[in-house]
Design an enzyme around this catalytic site. Structure first.
Site, mmCIF file in Angstrom:
data_model
loop_
_atom_site.group_PDB
_atom_site.id
_atom_site.type_symbol
_atom_site.label_atom_id
_atom_site.label_comp_id
_atom_site.label_asym_id
_atom_site.label_seq_id
_atom_site.Cartn_x
_atom_site.Cartn_y
_atom_site.Cartn_z
ATOM 1 N N GLY A 193 0.757 -1.337 0.169
ATOM 2 C CA GLY A 193 0.212 0.044 -0.075
ATOM 3 C C GLY A 193 0.657 1.186 -0.002
ATOM 4 O O GLY A 193 0.176 2.444 0.184
ATOM 5 N N GLU B 248 4.499 -6.799 1.832
ATOM 6 C CA GLU B 248 4.429 -7.383 0.633
ATOM 7 C C GLU B 248 4.036 -6.153 -0.375
ATOM 8 O O GLU B 248 2.898 -5.407 -0.561
ATOM 9 C CB GLU B 248 3.481 -8.470 0.378
ATOM 10 C CG GLU B 248 2.016 -8.077 0.999
ATOM 11 C CD GLU B 248 1.026 -9.303 0.648
ATOM 12 O OE1 GLU B 248 0.041 -8.889 -0.030
ATOM 13 O OE2 GLU B 248 1.272 -10.221 0.972
ATOM 14 N N GLY C 121 4.485 -4.046 -3.954
ATOM 15 C CA GLY C 121 4.366 -3.855 -5.331
ATOM 16 C C GLY C 121 4.883 -2.675 -5.894
ATOM 17 O O GLY C 121 5.835 -2.584 -6.553
ATOM 18 N N ARG C 122 3.576 -1.749 -6.140
ATOM 19 C CA ARG C 122 4.084 -0.708 -6.674
ATOM 20 C C ARG C 122 5.399 0.281 -6.314
ATOM 21 O O ARG C 122 6.201 0.772 -7.210
ATOM 22 C CB ARG C 122 2.772 0.585 -6.504
ATOM 23 C CG ARG C 122 2.989 1.750 -7.102
ATOM 24 C CD ARG C 122 1.880 2.561 -6.598
ATOM 25 N NE ARG C 122 0.498 1.801 -6.551
ATOM 26 C CZ ARG C 122 -0.414 1.960 -7.845
ATOM 27 N NH1 ARG C 122 -0.162 2.348 -8.587
ATOM 28 N NH2 ARG C 122 -1.584 1.254 -7.245
ATOM 29 N N CYS D 43 -10.466 4.837 -30.221
ATOM 30 C CA CYS D 43 -11.938 5.528 -30.528
ATOM 31 C C CYS D 43 -12.771 5.663 -29.178
ATOM 32 O O CYS D 43 -13.865 5.260 -29.031
ATOM 33 C CB CYS D 43 -12.574 4.519 -31.456
ATOM 34 S SG CYS D 43 -11.902 4.443 -33.055
#
Length: 393
Positions: free
Chosen positions: A214, A250, A252-253, A323
Site C-alpha cells: 500500500g 508485500e 508491489g508498486r 476511439c
C-alpha cells in the site's frame, strides 16, 4: 513507436536500498501483480525475501524464475485448481479469504495428504482516519474475513490436521502517501496482534503478521514515501512488545514503479474547441494507469529537432489512438514546440502499466518491452507476455 523501457539497474539499486533499511524481525516480499515480467522477477529474486502471488498464471511466472524464492498465494476467488497447484508446488503459505475457502483448502490438503501453512486474511474494523482513496479493509469489501468471524475461522483451521495456522494477513489500503499515518496503521495491527493470537489453541505457533503493502507513489507532485522512517518506526513498535511477530511487507508498486518508462511517438496535433491535443501512437490500451488512478501523468518531451520558439508554454492534452474520449494520459501538460514525429516519455511506468491494460481493444499492435540489464552491457528486447485483466491495487 510505442514501447516500454525498464531500467533493471535502477530497479536493483532501489530494491537494495529498501532491503538495507529493514530492521531485524521484518521481511520484504514483492507483490508480483505490480509487474510480473520475467526480467523484473529475476532482478528482484535475490533482493527480496519472497514473492506474493494471486493467481495460477502468476504461479507459473514465479515458477519459471531461475532464482527460487519462497512465495505465498493470496487474493479472493481462488480456484480449486490454483489451490491444488499451489500445494503441489510447495507454496510457503496460503492466505485464506473466507470460511468457505478454508473448507475447500482443508478438503484438498486432506485428499493430497499435504500439511499446509496458512494465514487468515482479516478485514478488521478500522478508524476512518486510516482511510485512503483505495481501501481493501475497514469496510465492506470482497477481501478477507471480518474480524467478528475470526474465532470461527481459526476453529475451522484447527479442526483440520492438514492446515497449520502461522499468522494473519491484513492489506487494508493502497496509495498511502504519509509514512507517519502508515506507521500508525501498523501500530493498530500490532495492538490487536495479542488479541487475535490468543484465539488460537496454540498461540505460540503463530509467528507472522503480514501487513501488506500500500505504499504510495506520487505521480503528480513527485513526493517520495519515507520508507526508512517507516522501517524505523516498525522497529520501535516491535521493541515495545513482549512477543512481537515477524512483520512481513508485500510491496508491489513502490518497488517497481520507478524503473519503467512508456515512450510514445506523436502522430498528429490539433486544436478542438480551444483545447490542444497531441495524438500519439499507443494510448491507454498499453498504459491504463493514468485513467485507472484518475491523474494526469507526467510527460517528458524528446524533440527530433530544435522546437520553434513561438510555441513555448502551450498546454497539451496527450491522448492515444483509441476511439473513445477516455483515451487520455495527461491533460494541460505544458510542452514547448512539439512536432509530429517527436517522442513523449511517461516515467513512473514500472508498475500497474501494461499488465493492467486492455491491450486488444481495437487490435492495435502491442508495445515492445525493452529491458536495460543490470550490468548495462546490452539491450534485451522481447515481445510482451499475455496481458492480465487484474485491477490496480
Amino acid at each position: 513507436m510505442a514501447a516500454f523501457f525498464y531500467d533493471l539497474d535502477a530497479l536493483a539499486h532501489h530494491a537494495d536500498e529498501m532491503y538495507a533499511a529493514l530492521p531485524e524481525g521484518v521481511e520484504l516480499y514483492y507483490a508480483i501483480k505490480a509487474n510480473s515480467e520475467t526480467p523484473v522477477l529475476e532482478t528482484l529474486a535475490s533482493r527480496v525475501d519472497g514473492f506474493e502471488l494471486s493467481s495460477g498464471g502468476e504461479l507459473s511466472r514465479a515458477a519459471s524464475c531461475a532464482t527460487p524464492r519462497p512465495w505465498l498465494l493470496s487474493g479472493p476467488g481462488k480456484l480449486d485448481s490454483e489451490l491444488e497447484e499451489a500445494l503441489d508446488q510447495g507454496v510457503s503459505a496460503i492466505h485464506l479469504e473466507s470460511l468457505n475457502e478454508i473448507d475447500r483448502l482443508a478438503a484438498l490438503a486432506r485428499r493430497l495428504d499435504r500439511v499446509q501453512p496458512v494465514f487468515v486474511r482479516i478485514n478488521p474494523a478500522l478508524p476512518e482516519a486510516y482511510a485512503t482513496r483505495l481501501n481493501m479493509a475497514g469496510r465492506a469489501t470482497p477481501f478477507g474475513i471480518d474480524e467478528s468471524e475470526l474465532p470461527e475461522a481459526i476453529a475451522r483451521i484447527e479442526a483440520c490436521d492438514h492446515l497449520v495456522l502461522k499468522g494473519f494477513h491484513i492489506h487494508a489500503m493502497s496509495h498511502q502517501a504519509d509514512s507517519t499515518r502508515h506507521a500508525a496503521l501498523i501500530a493498530h495491527y500490532l495492538e490487536r496482534w495479542p488479541v487475535w493470537r490468543a484465539l488460537a489453541r496454540h498461540p505460540e505457533r503463530l509467528t507472522h503478521l503480514n501487513v501488506g503493502g500500500g505504499l504510495g507513489v506520487d505521480y503528480v507532485h513527485g513526493r517520495h514515501f519515507d520508507w526508512p522512517a517507516l522501517c524505523s518506526e516498525v522497529a520501535t513498535l516491535r521493541a515495545t512488545m513482549d512477543a512481537p511477530p515477524m512483520v512481513r511487507f508485500e510491496v508491489g508498486r513502490f518497488l517497481s514503479a520507478f524503473c519503467g518508462y512508456y515512450v510514445m511517438e506523436v502522430l498528429d496535433r490539433k486544436t478542438s474547441h480551444g483545447e490542444h491535443f497531441l495524438i500519439c501512437r499507443g494510448g491507454t490500451h498499453h498504459f491504463r494507469l493514468p485513467p485507472a488512478q484518475g491523474h494526469d501523468h507526467p510527460v517528458l518531451h524528446l524533440p527530433r529537432q530544435v522546437p520553434p520558439p513561438n510555441e513555448n508554454g502551450r498546454r497539451w492534452s496527450v491522448v492515444g489512438q483509441l476511439c473513445t474520449p477516455k483515451d487520455v494520459l495527461s491533460r494541460g501538460r505544458e510542452l514547448g514546440g512539439v512536432s509530429v514525429g517527436d517522442l513523449l516519455v511517461l516515467p513512473l511506468a514500472g508498475a500497474y502499466g501494461y499488465n493492467i491494460s486492455h491491450a486488444d481493444f481495437l487490435c492495435h499492435p502491442r508495445p515492445r518491452l525493452h529491458f536495460l540489464p543490470v550490468d548495462a552491457s546490452a539491450l534485451m528486447e522481447r515481445p510482451p507476455a499475455a496481458v492480465s485483466s487484474g485491477e490496480d491495487t
